[in-house]
Design a protein around this motif. Sequence first.
Motif, PDB file in Angstrom:
ATOM      1  N   ASN A 240      -5.565 -20.946  55.338  1.00 17.92           N
ATOM      2  CA  ASN A 240      -6.384 -19.948  56.024  1.00 17.92           C
ATOM      3  C   ASN A 240      -7.857 -20.211  55.668  1.00 17.92           C
ATOM      4  O   ASN A 240      -8.264 -20.022  54.522  1.00 17.92           O
ATOM      5  CB  ASN A 240      -5.952 -18.557  55.547  1.00 17.92           C
ATOM      6  N   PRO A 241      -8.669 -20.656  56.650  1.00 21.18           N
ATOM      7  CA  PRO A 241     -10.077 -20.961  56.316  1.00 21.18           C
ATOM      8  C   PRO A 241     -10.858 -19.727  55.878  1.00 21.18           C
ATOM      9  O   PRO A 241     -11.935 -19.844  55.282  1.00 21.18           O
ATOM     10  CB  PRO A 241     -10.649 -21.545  57.616  1.00 21.18           C
ATOM     11  N   GLY A 242     -10.300 -18.524  56.155  1.00 20.28           N
ATOM     12  CA  GLY A 242     -10.976 -17.283  55.759  1.00 20.28           C
ATOM     13  C   GLY A 242     -10.865 -16.994  54.264  1.00 20.28           C
ATOM     14  O   GLY A 242     -11.597 -16.162  53.728  1.00 20.28           O
ATOM     15  N   LYS A 243      -9.933 -17.669  53.590  1.00 20.81           N
ATOM     16  CA  LYS A 243      -9.777 -17.419  52.153  1.00 20.81           C
ATOM     17  C   LYS A 243     -10.646 -18.414  51.389  1.00 20.81           C
ATOM     18  O   LYS A 243     -10.294 -19.600  51.237  1.00 20.81           O
ATOM     19  CB  LYS A 243      -8.314 -17.560  51.737  1.00 20.81           C
ATOM     20  N   LYS A 244     -11.797 -17.908  50.963  1.00 18.62           N
ATOM     21  CA  LYS A 244     -12.747 -18.780  50.272  1.00 18.62           C
ATOM     22  C   LYS A 244     -12.913 -18.319  48.830  1.00 18.62           C
ATOM     23  O   LYS A 244     -13.090 -17.116  48.591  1.00 18.62           O
ATOM     24  CB  LYS A 244     -14.108 -18.746  50.977  1.00 18.62           C
ATOM     25  N   ASP A 247     -15.650 -15.892  47.735  1.00 14.93           N
ATOM     26  CA  ASP A 247     -15.473 -14.459  47.994  1.00 14.93           C
ATOM     27  C   ASP A 247     -14.937 -13.710  46.769  1.00 14.93           C
ATOM     28  O   ASP A 247     -15.082 -12.500  46.670  1.00 14.93           O
ATOM     29  CB  ASP A 247     -14.531 -14.232  49.186  1.00 14.93           C
ATOM     30  N   LYS A 254     -12.007  -8.654  50.196  1.00 15.86           N
ATOM     31  CA  LYS A 254     -11.758  -9.566  51.337  1.00 15.86           C
ATOM     32  C   LYS A 254     -10.880 -10.735  50.862  1.00 15.86           C
ATOM     33  O   LYS A 254      -9.914 -11.108  51.524  1.00 15.86           O
ATOM     34  CB  LYS A 254     -13.093 -10.085  51.885  1.00 15.86           C
ATOM     35  N   GLU A 258      -7.061 -11.690  52.349  1.00 14.57           N
ATOM     36  CA  GLU A 258      -6.814 -12.906  53.143  1.00 14.57           C
ATOM     37  C   GLU A 258      -5.565 -13.616  52.617  1.00 14.57           C
ATOM     38  O   GLU A 258      -5.443 -13.852  51.410  1.00 14.57           O
ATOM     39  CB  GLU A 258      -8.020 -13.863  53.048  1.00 14.57           C
ATOM     40  N   LEU A 262      -2.200 -20.003  57.080  1.00 17.68           N
ATOM     41  CA  LEU A 262      -1.979 -19.511  58.445  1.00 17.68           C
ATOM     42  C   LEU A 262      -0.535 -19.806  58.847  1.00 17.68           C
ATOM     43  O   LEU A 262       0.083 -19.074  59.608  1.00 17.68           O
ATOM     44  CB  LEU A 262      -2.933 -20.216  59.424  1.00 17.68           C
TER      45      LEU A 262
END
Lengths: 487, 72
Positions: A240-244, A247, A254, A258, A262
């Motif tokens: 999942n590119p949203g899990k950085k 963060d 957030k 996440e 995916l």
Amino acid sequence: METYYVRTGNEFWKRTAKFWMNIFAVNFAIGVATGIILEFQFGTNWSNYSWFVGDIFGAPLAIEGILAFFLESTFFAIMFFGWNKVSKNAHLISTWLVAIGTNLSALWILVANAWMQYPVGMQFNPDTARNEMVDFWAVALSPVATNKFIHTTTNGYVLAAVFVIGVSAWYLLKKREEEFARKSIKIAAVFGLISLIVLIWSGDGSATHVAKKQPMKLAAMEGLYKSHPGTSIIAIGILNPGKKIEDLNTNPLKFENEKPYLFHISIPQGLSLLVNRKKDTFVPGIEDILKGGYIYTDKNGNEKTAPPIEERMEKGKLAIEGLSNYRKAASAGDEEGKATAYAQLMDNFDHFGYGYIKQPTDVVPNVPLTFYAFHIMVILGGYFFLFFIITIYMEKKSLIAKHKWYMWLAIASIPLVYICSQAGWVVAEVGRQPWTIQDLLPVGAAVSGVNPGSVRTTLVMFFVLFTILLIAELGILFKVIKKGPGA
Amino acid sequence: MRTSMFKRIWLFYYEGFKGMTPLGKTLWLIIILKLFIMFFILRLFFFQPDLGRYSSDEEKSNHVIENLTQTE
């Protein structure tokens, strides 16, 4: 192939061996001395690092330079100039010695690389700021070094085997040199399969070592953030590119919400089994390592509770402070102060590099790059296993020349094997970031104070130089292949 | 006997280089060009050893220790 020639006296094998030797010569000529650039970089861009490791790297690299270089260069001349000047047996021995010398070169370079991943056999000298070798054999025969040597050289054998099969398939496609191509494929496929089995076995060993010595690398390879006993292994997945990881510092909620993947297909308990053959083993994820508190086995085989990274950062700062105080005490001639500072340094030396880390998440490597490189390597490794088996089967049944799809597959496999090999290096080197020497020296502390513009300039120059070399290599290789063994 | 052996070695290399194939000549040209670029361009103009400005190991150690102990 030359061994076949000496045993049978059949000129066909001599012609075959000479052709593949020419291909080897092209690769050798393009590659030779390119490592010198690394030596230049050590001195200019990495002066802290090269001083810090100097005594450890000196021995393996000197052995490599003297033994392997002279072995290779002496017998390399006989291999190419000596076909009609020395006896068949003397020539064959020279060829084998070139092969052994090339592998020995790899051994010492890989010993040096393995030491960076798992520093052993040394003692830090605070008077000189250098790590001094106290146990040569601990460095040369460390489990990481021996495993890395086997894994890297067998990787080279597999690459060579696929290359030989691909080029031979091209001849079959062109309906040229059919006997040469079929026999080359037969030898390369068997050699490739045997090498690949050893490669997979050593890859398994490598995963075990990484789990014990570089757990963060393993967590990044799997995109594993939070773990549990009986950890699964990801067979195929999309992160999942949203899990950085950033963060975790700026927006922890957030980050928490996440999901890591995916899409993924995993093998239950696979990672636990891979690590130590026990299905309920806890393999820590990235967040687990950052927080600590899990049980791990240390260098001496003792079970310990892993400290949080913040605690290691504090201990690292103490170690650096110890080095600083030691220097001050030495300048002042204060023997007692020196002893106290030395004790502070050595008590915390295992955490030395953490003293340069600004925030715990800085010890996390690039997760997507490590994850995808690892999975591309494993998937392609599985593909090559099937490829060699299909090749051996089709060759045995004389089916290869009848199936164009196979020939195209074999040709397409050449770039794939290079991608597979490079993916392995990406896992090894990106996965160990931020460390130049595991736990002892991060990249930020290893570099010289060179200005970024100079580094950029030399990087562009290397890019241009190596691109020209690549174009030259491909041009010459295509020419030699096009002419064929009959030329 | 010694002279004869050295002569044989010399002749081996001399004849080898003299009778080299066009491929061999091209590869040697690449090697020589590459070494020239590395040692006479890159090394001379772009890669001065950072610690080369110090004459003794003690000075080099002091420089590195200073770098390593400045963490801010």
